[in-house]
Scaffold this motif. Sequence first.
Motif, PDB file in Angstrom:
ATOM      1  N   ASP A 111       4.945  -6.240  -3.001  1.00 52.71           N
ATOM      2  CA  ASP A 111       4.539  -5.999  -4.387  1.00 52.71           C
ATOM      3  C   ASP A 111       4.854  -4.564  -4.820  1.00 52.71           C
ATOM      4  OD1 ASP A 111       3.252  -6.661  -6.880  1.00 52.71           O
ATOM      5  OD2 ASP A 111       1.551  -5.448  -6.215  1.00 52.71           O
ATOM      6  N   LYS A 169      -2.207  -1.365   8.707  1.00 48.41           N
ATOM      7  CA  LYS A 169      -3.052  -0.292   8.157  1.00 48.41           C
ATOM      8  C   LYS A 169      -3.449   0.736   9.211  1.00 48.41           C
ATOM      9  CE  LYS A 169      -2.981  -2.122   4.110  1.00 48.41           C
ATOM     10  NZ  LYS A 169      -1.970  -1.668   3.200  1.00 48.41           N
ATOM     11  N   ASP A 187       5.357 -12.016   2.739  1.00 45.66           N
ATOM     12  CA  ASP A 187       4.077 -12.017   2.050  1.00 45.66           C
ATOM     13  C   ASP A 187       4.256 -11.243   0.747  1.00 45.66           C
ATOM     14  OD1 ASP A 187       1.508 -11.444   1.098  1.00 45.66           O
ATOM     15  OD2 ASP A 187       0.690 -11.032   3.094  1.00 45.66           O
ATOM     16  N   PRO A 188       4.013 -11.880  -0.400  1.00 44.69           N
ATOM     17  CA  PRO A 188       4.213 -11.184  -1.680  1.00 44.69           C
ATOM     18  C   PRO A 188       3.400  -9.900  -1.815  1.00 44.69           C
ATOM     19  CG  PRO A 188       3.789 -13.522  -2.038  1.00 44.69           C
ATOM     20  CD  PRO A 188       3.572 -13.249  -0.581  1.00 44.69           C
ATOM     21  N   LYS A 189       2.231  -9.828  -1.159  1.00 42.82           N
ATOM     22  CA  LYS A 189       1.413  -8.614  -1.244  1.00 42.82           C
ATOM     23  C   LYS A 189       2.095  -7.429  -0.571  1.00 42.82           C
ATOM     24  CE  LYS A 189      -1.948 -10.934   0.456  1.00 42.82           C
ATOM     25  NZ  LYS A 189      -3.115 -11.469   1.105  1.00 42.82           N
ATOM     26  N   ILE A 190       2.877  -7.698   0.462  1.00 43.85           N
ATOM     27  CA  ILE A 190       3.550  -6.626   1.198  1.00 43.85           C
ATOM     28  C   ILE A 190       4.674  -6.006   0.362  1.00 43.85           C
ATOM     29  CG2 ILE A 190       4.930  -6.083   3.266  1.00 43.85           C
ATOM     30  CD1 ILE A 190       1.956  -6.625   3.835  1.00 43.85           C
ATOM     31  N   ARG A 209       2.541  -0.673   5.110  1.00 46.38           N
ATOM     32  CA  ARG A 209       1.777  -1.643   4.319  1.00 46.38           C
ATOM     33  C   ARG A 209       1.256  -2.785   5.181  1.00 46.38           C
ATOM     34  NH1 ARG A 209       4.211  -2.792  -1.584  1.00 46.38           N
ATOM     35  NH2 ARG A 209       4.266  -0.655  -2.346  1.00 46.38           N
TER      36      ARG A 209
END
Length: 187
Positions: free
Chosen positions: A160, A60, A155-158, A57
């Motif tokens: 999620d 990329k 990082d919250p996106k990682i 994640r």
Amino acid sequence: MLSGRRLDLLDPTPVDIEIEDIAHGLAFVARWNGQTHGDFAYSVAEHSLLVEELYGRMYKSATPKTRLTALLHDAPEYVIGDMISPVKAAVGPGYETLDDRLMAAIHIRFGLPAETPKRLKAHIKKADKISAWMEATQIAGFSVPEANKLFGVPDPKIIDGLSIHLRPPVEVRTDYTTRVESLLAAF
């Protein structure tokens, strides 16, 4: 080893390394010295699967080879166990030498460079720290501020959609083996 291989820990060779032995051993080695909530220990195999997912994640451009390197980042622990960092430091350079020799044999066995390039090692370490944060907050009883202080703020996106679910060792062993085989097939 259960495979019938005889592994010389002081002089390991790639021909004595089998993924089934690694997966079996790691599925039964508990992270956090077993001090986690739940009906099953959180194993090094489960941790390794999470680190590989996080690594993919985060980067990329990850390839099957770099993802396999991430998945195998703790593979020597299948025979030498998981020790917390302060204990590793107390044991001294002998532990690191043993770990490095075994890792080189494992890497060569699976078509990877004997030594992980520094940049890749640093990237895997970042994923490893995020995994440690998730483990600390979800199953090891740490508060978010404690985990942030020790491991940094992820990082919250990682993270999620990711959560830790403790599973029986046999399931984790199978998933670990399957994942290694799928990455090898993608080389």
